[in-house]
Design a protein around this motif. Structure first.
Motif, PDB file in Angstrom:
ATOM      1  N   MET A 279       1.601  20.664   9.753  1.00  0.00           N
ATOM      2  CA  MET A 279       1.829  19.143   8.600  1.00  0.00           C
ATOM      3  C   MET A 279       2.624  19.728   7.309  1.00  0.00           C
ATOM      4  SD  MET A 279      -0.089  17.086   9.561  1.00  0.00           S
ATOM      5  CE  MET A 279       0.683  17.903  11.185  1.00  0.00           C
ATOM      6  N   ILE A 280       3.267  20.696   7.251  1.00  0.00           N
ATOM      7  CA  ILE A 280       3.648  20.782   5.778  1.00  0.00           C
ATOM      8  C   ILE A 280       5.491  20.999   6.607  1.00  0.00           C
ATOM      9  CG2 ILE A 280       4.390  22.737   4.699  1.00  0.00           C
ATOM     10  CD1 ILE A 280       1.843  24.362   3.983  1.00  0.00           C
ATOM     11  N   ALA A 281       5.776  21.640   7.654  1.00  0.00           N
ATOM     12  CA  ALA A 281       6.885  21.766   8.487  1.00  0.00           C
ATOM     13  C   ALA A 281       7.396  20.113   8.570  1.00  0.00           C
ATOM     14  CB  ALA A 281       7.561  22.120   9.524  1.00  0.00           C
ATOM     15  N   ALA A 282       6.129  18.948   8.929  1.00  0.00           N
ATOM     16  CA  ALA A 282       6.869  17.699   8.727  1.00  0.00           C
ATOM     17  C   ALA A 282       6.728  16.812   7.537  1.00  0.00           C
ATOM     18  CB  ALA A 282       5.788  16.900   9.908  1.00  0.00           C
ATOM     19  N   MET A 283       5.921  17.368   6.436  1.00  0.00           N
ATOM     20  CA  MET A 283       6.584  16.601   5.041  1.00  0.00           C
ATOM     21  C   MET A 283       6.818  16.850   4.728  1.00  0.00           C
ATOM     22  SD  MET A 283       3.848  14.961   3.735  1.00  0.00           S
ATOM     23  CE  MET A 283       3.656  15.447   2.610  1.00  0.00           C
ATOM     24  N   GLU A 284       8.411  18.531   5.104  1.00  0.00           N
ATOM     25  CA  GLU A 284       9.443  19.283   3.908  1.00  0.00           C
ATOM     26  C   GLU A 284      10.520  17.902   5.381  1.00  0.00           C
ATOM     27  OE1 GLU A 284       9.594  23.249   5.538  1.00  0.00           O
ATOM     28  OE2 GLU A 284       8.749  23.663   3.536  1.00  0.00           O
ATOM     29  N   LYS A 285      10.779  17.892   6.461  1.00  0.00           N
ATOM     30  CA  LYS A 285      11.051  16.490   6.799  1.00  0.00           C
ATOM     31  C   LYS A 285      11.034  15.361   6.567  1.00  0.00           C
ATOM     32  CE  LYS A 285      11.438  19.102  11.886  1.00  0.00           C
ATOM     33  NZ  LYS A 285      11.246  18.893  12.945  1.00  0.00           N
ATOM     34  N   LEU A 286      10.293  14.762   6.094  1.00  0.00           N
ATOM     35  CA  LEU A 286      10.376  13.385   5.698  1.00  0.00           C
ATOM     36  C   LEU A 286      10.931  13.378   4.750  1.00  0.00           C
ATOM     37  CD1 LEU A 286       6.085  12.099   6.582  1.00  0.00           C
ATOM     38  CD2 LEU A 286       9.040  11.373   7.832  1.00  0.00           C
ATOM     39  N   GLU A 287      11.406  14.104   3.761  1.00  0.00           N
ATOM     40  CA  GLU A 287      11.883  14.991   2.272  1.00  0.00           C
ATOM     41  C   GLU A 287      13.059  13.636   2.495  1.00  0.00           C
ATOM     42  OE1 GLU A 287      12.094  18.415   0.518  1.00  0.00           O
ATOM     43  OE2 GLU A 287      10.031  18.239  -0.001  1.00  0.00           O
ATOM     44  N   ALA A 288      14.038  13.911   3.865  1.00  0.00           N
ATOM     45  CA  ALA A 288      15.289  13.148   4.227  1.00  0.00           C
ATOM     46  C   ALA A 288      14.876  11.730   4.383  1.00  0.00           C
ATOM     47  CB  ALA A 288      15.536  14.045   5.498  1.00  0.00           C
ATOM     48  N   LEU A 289      13.829  11.029   4.377  1.00  0.00           N
ATOM     49  CA  LEU A 289      13.491   9.978   4.846  1.00  0.00           C
ATOM     50  C   LEU A 289      13.768   9.006   3.610  1.00  0.00           C
ATOM     51  CD1 LEU A 289      13.194   7.688   6.559  1.00  0.00           C
ATOM     52  CD2 LEU A 289      11.123   7.505   5.828  1.00  0.00           C
ATOM     53  N   GLU A 290      13.779   9.456   2.376  1.00  0.00           N
ATOM     54  CA  GLU A 290      14.398   8.909   0.847  1.00  0.00           C
ATOM     55  C   GLU A 290      15.945   8.876   1.189  1.00  0.00           C
ATOM     56  OE1 GLU A 290      13.815   9.556  -3.958  1.00  0.00           O
ATOM     57  OE2 GLU A 290      12.590  10.202  -2.583  1.00  0.00           O
ATOM     58  N   GLY A 291      16.641   9.529   1.149  1.00  0.00           N
ATOM     59  CA  GLY A 291      17.920   9.905   1.612  1.00  0.00           C
ATOM     60  C   GLY A 291      18.658   8.753   2.217  1.00  0.00           C
ATOM     61  N   PHE A 292      18.029   8.621   3.665  1.00  0.00           N
ATOM     62  CA  PHE A 292      18.938   7.418   4.603  1.00  0.00           C
ATOM     63  C   PHE A 292      18.919   6.648   3.499  1.00  0.00           C
ATOM     64  CE2 PHE A 292      17.540  10.781   7.378  1.00  0.00           C
ATOM     65  CZ  PHE A 292      18.960  10.550   8.249  1.00  0.00           C
ATOM     66  N   VAL A 293      17.169   5.855   2.964  1.00  0.00           N
ATOM     67  CA  VAL A 293      17.427   4.325   2.730  1.00  0.00           C
ATOM     68  C   VAL A 293      18.408   4.627   1.038  1.00  0.00           C
ATOM     69  CG1 VAL A 293      15.908   2.949   1.588  1.00  0.00           C
ATOM     70  CG2 VAL A 293      15.073   3.938   3.351  1.00  0.00           C
ATOM     71  N   ASN A 294      18.689   5.446   0.655  1.00  0.00           N
ATOM     72  CA  ASN A 294      19.285   5.551  -0.162  1.00  0.00           C
ATOM     73  C   ASN A 294      21.045   5.472  -0.456  1.00  0.00           C
ATOM     74  OD1 ASN A 294      17.262   5.636  -2.101  1.00  0.00           O
ATOM     75  ND2 ASN A 294      17.522   7.484  -3.000  1.00  0.00           N
ATOM     76  N   GLN A 295      21.019   5.994   1.342  1.00  0.00           N
ATOM     77  CA  GLN A 295      21.809   6.082   1.568  1.00  0.00           C
ATOM     78  C   GLN A 295      22.425   4.570   2.203  1.00  0.00           C
ATOM     79  OE1 GLN A 295      25.111   7.982   2.116  1.00  0.00           O
ATOM     80  NE2 GLN A 295      24.177   9.208   0.684  1.00  0.00           N
ATOM     81  N   ALA A 296      21.977   3.813   3.499  1.00  0.00           N
ATOM     82  CA  ALA A 296      22.114   2.636   3.101  1.00  0.00           C
ATOM     83  C   ALA A 296      22.152   1.880   2.099  1.00  0.00           C
ATOM     84  CB  ALA A 296      20.618   2.319   4.227  1.00  0.00           C
ATOM     85  N   ASP A 297      21.770   1.353   0.971  1.00  0.00           N
ATOM     86  CA  ASP A 297      21.546   1.223  -0.160  1.00  0.00           C
ATOM     87  C   ASP A 297      22.927   1.228  -0.737  1.00  0.00           C
ATOM     88  OD1 ASP A 297      19.567  -0.600  -0.109  1.00  0.00           O
ATOM     89  OD2 ASP A 297      18.222  -0.013  -1.328  1.00  0.00           O
ATOM     90  N   HIS A 298      23.565   2.330  -0.778  1.00  0.00           N
ATOM     91  CA  HIS A 298      24.896   2.600  -1.193  1.00  0.00           C
ATOM     92  C   HIS A 298      25.398   2.215  -0.554  1.00  0.00           C
ATOM     93  CE1 HIS A 298      27.789   5.038  -3.384  1.00  0.00           C
ATOM     94  NE2 HIS A 298      28.328   5.326  -2.303  1.00  0.00           N
ATOM     95  N   LEU A 299      26.138   2.349   1.001  1.00  0.00           N
ATOM     96  CA  LEU A 299      27.125   1.125   1.474  1.00  0.00           C
ATOM     97  C   LEU A 299      26.864  -0.012   2.141  1.00  0.00           C
ATOM     98  CD1 LEU A 299      28.664   0.904   4.890  1.00  0.00           C
ATOM     99  CD2 LEU A 299      26.355   1.078   5.760  1.00  0.00           C
ATOM    100  N   ARG A 300      25.113  -0.305   1.270  1.00  0.00           N
ATOM    101  CA  ARG A 300      25.746  -1.714   0.794  1.00  0.00           C
ATOM    102  C   ARG A 300      25.943  -2.022  -0.374  1.00  0.00           C
ATOM    103  NH1 ARG A 300      20.407  -2.300   4.170  1.00  0.00           N
ATOM    104  NH2 ARG A 300      19.307  -0.944   2.871  1.00  0.00           N
TER     105      ARG A 300
END
Length: 345
Positions: A279-300
Motif C-alpha cells: 500500500m505504501i508503494a502504491a501511494m508513492e506511485k499515485l503521487e505521479a497522478l497530480e503531475g500528469f493532471v498538471n501537465q495536461a493543463d499546461h498543454l491546454r
C-alpha cells in the motif's frame, strides 16, 4: 512553419514514458522545465503590429479617443475583477462558517449531511479544498457566460481592435485562472478532479485527464475562425499535430501508471504480511497522478497561447466566443438529458 518550441519536448515526454518505470510527479515536471518560463501571457504588442492594429497607429484625435476608450474599458475590467475577487472571498468565509458548524455538530454527536456530498469523504469530513473549488468553479462559469455575451455584442457592434483586444485578453486570462484553480484542487484531491464529477454529464463524455483535449477543440473551433491565410492554416495544423503528440505521450504515461498500480495492488493477497508495504508503494506511485493532471493543463494553456499568437484579434475573439458557446451547449445538453421524459418501468 515548424513545430512550435513549447511542443518540442513531446519526444522527451515519450522517452520518459518508455520502459517499465513510472515517472513520478517531479520527473514529469522536470521534463518540461524550460516551458515554465514560457507560460506567461504573450501580448500582441511583443510581436509587432498586425494588419488589424495598423489603424490604431494613425495620428490624430481618433487615436486619442480610442486610447481614452481603452483606458475606460480597462478601468471597468479592473472593477469587475475586484468584485469577482470579493465574491470569492465571501464564498470562502461562508465555507469556513460551514466547516465550523459541522465541527460543532460532530463534537455534539450530530451528523449533518451537506446538500452536495461530492466533496465529503467516507469519514464524513468535508474536503475544504474541493468545497472551495466547487464554489469558485460555479462563479467561473457565471463569469464565462457573461464574457460570452460581451464578446458577442462587441463583434456585432464592430468595435475597434484596441477595445476588442481587452476583451480577448480577459477571455484568455479567464481560462488561465481556471487552470490555477484546478492545480489547487488537484492538491486537495486529484481523484476528484480527474473524475470530472465537477462538470456536467455531457462535458464528462469528452473528459480527458481533468479537462478537454486541445486537439479536439481545435477541430471544433476551426470553422469559426475562417477565412484563414495559408500561413495560418499551416500553423494551426502544426499546432494540432503537436498537441496530439503531447496528448498521446501523456496518455501512455497514464496507462503505464494504471498498469503498474494494478499489478502492485494485486500482487499479494490482502492477508499477506507485506500488505502494508504494498500500500505504501502504491501511494508513492499515485503521487505521479497530480503531475500528469498538471501537465495536461499546461498543454491546454500552451495551446491557447499559441492560438493567440497565430490569430488576429478578431479571429481570437471569434474563437473565444465559439469555445464558450461550445461548453455552454454541452451544459445545456446535460440539462436536457437529465430532464428528458422516461418510459415507465
Amino acid at each position: 512553419m515548424g513545430i512550435y518550441e513549447p511542443f518540442q519536448q513531446v519526444s522527451m515526454w515519450g522517452d520518459t514514458f518508455k520502459g517499465d518505470s513510472i515517472p513520478n510527479a517531479s520527473t514529469i515536471l522536470q521534463v518540461d522545465t524550460r516551458l515554465e518560463n514560457k507560460t506567461e501571457f504573450i501580448s500582441h504588442d511583443s510581436m509587432g503590429p498586425s494588419g488589424n492594429e495598423q489603424e490604431a497607429n494613425k495620428p490624430g484625435d481618433k487615436v486619442q479617443r480610442r486610447l481614452a476608450q481603452n483606458r475606460e474599458a480597462a478601468r471597468k475590467s479592473r472593477l469587475r475583477k475586484k468584485a469577482y475577487v470579493q465574491q470569492l472571498e465571501t464564498s470562502r468565509l461562508k465555507l469556513a462558517q460551514l466547516e465550523q458548524e459541522l465541527e460543532r455538530a460532530r463534537k455534539q454527536g450530530v451528523y449533518i449531511c451537506p446538500p452536495d456530498t461530492s466533496h465529503v469523504g467516507f469519514s464524513g469530513n468535508v474536503n475544504s479544498g474541493i468545497a472551495a473549488f466547487e464554489m469558485e468553479y460555479a462563479h467561473w462559469v457565471e463569469e464565462q457566460n457573461r464574457q460570452i455575451c460581451e464578446l458577442r455584442n462587441a463583434l456585432q457592434a464592430h468595435i475597434t481592435d484596441v477595445e476588442l483586444n481587452i476583451l480577448v485578453e480577459n477571455g484568455y486570462s479567464h481560462y488561465y485562472n481556471l487552470f490555477r484553480m484546478k492545480a489547487d484542487a488537484a492538491k486537495a484531491d486529484v481523484f476528484y478532479l480527474i473524475s470530472g464529477v465537477w462538470r456536467t454529464s455531457a462535458e464528462r463524455f469528452f473528459h480527458w485527464m481533468g479537462g478537454f483535449r486541445p486537439s479536439e477543440l481545435l477541430n471544433v473551433l476551426l470553422p469559426q475562425l475562417e477565412p484563414l491565410t495559408d500561413t495560418q492554416i499551416q500553423s494551426v495544423r502544426n499546432l494540432r499535430r503537436s498537441s496530439q503528440q503531447a496528448e498521446d505521450a501523456l496518455s501512455q504515461g497514464m496507462d503505464k501508471l494504471q498498469q503498474s498500480l494494478a499489478q502492485n495492488i494485486g500482487a499479494e493477497s490482502v492477508n499477506s504480511s507485506n500488505y502494508g508495504s504494498h500500500m505504501i508503494a502504491a501511494m508513492e506511485k499515485l503521487e505521479a497522478l497530480e503531475g500528469f493532471v498538471n501537465q495536461a493543463d499546461h498543454l491546454r494553456q500552451q495551446t491557447l497561447q499559441q492560438m493567440y499568437r497565430i490569430l488576429t484579434i478578431r479571429q481570437s475573439a471569434r474563437g473565444l466566443l465559439g469555445l464558450g458557446e461550445y461548453f455552454h451547449r454541452l451544459r445545456a445538453l446535460s440539462s436536457l438529458w437529465s430532464a428528458r421524459p422516461r418510459e415507465p418501468a
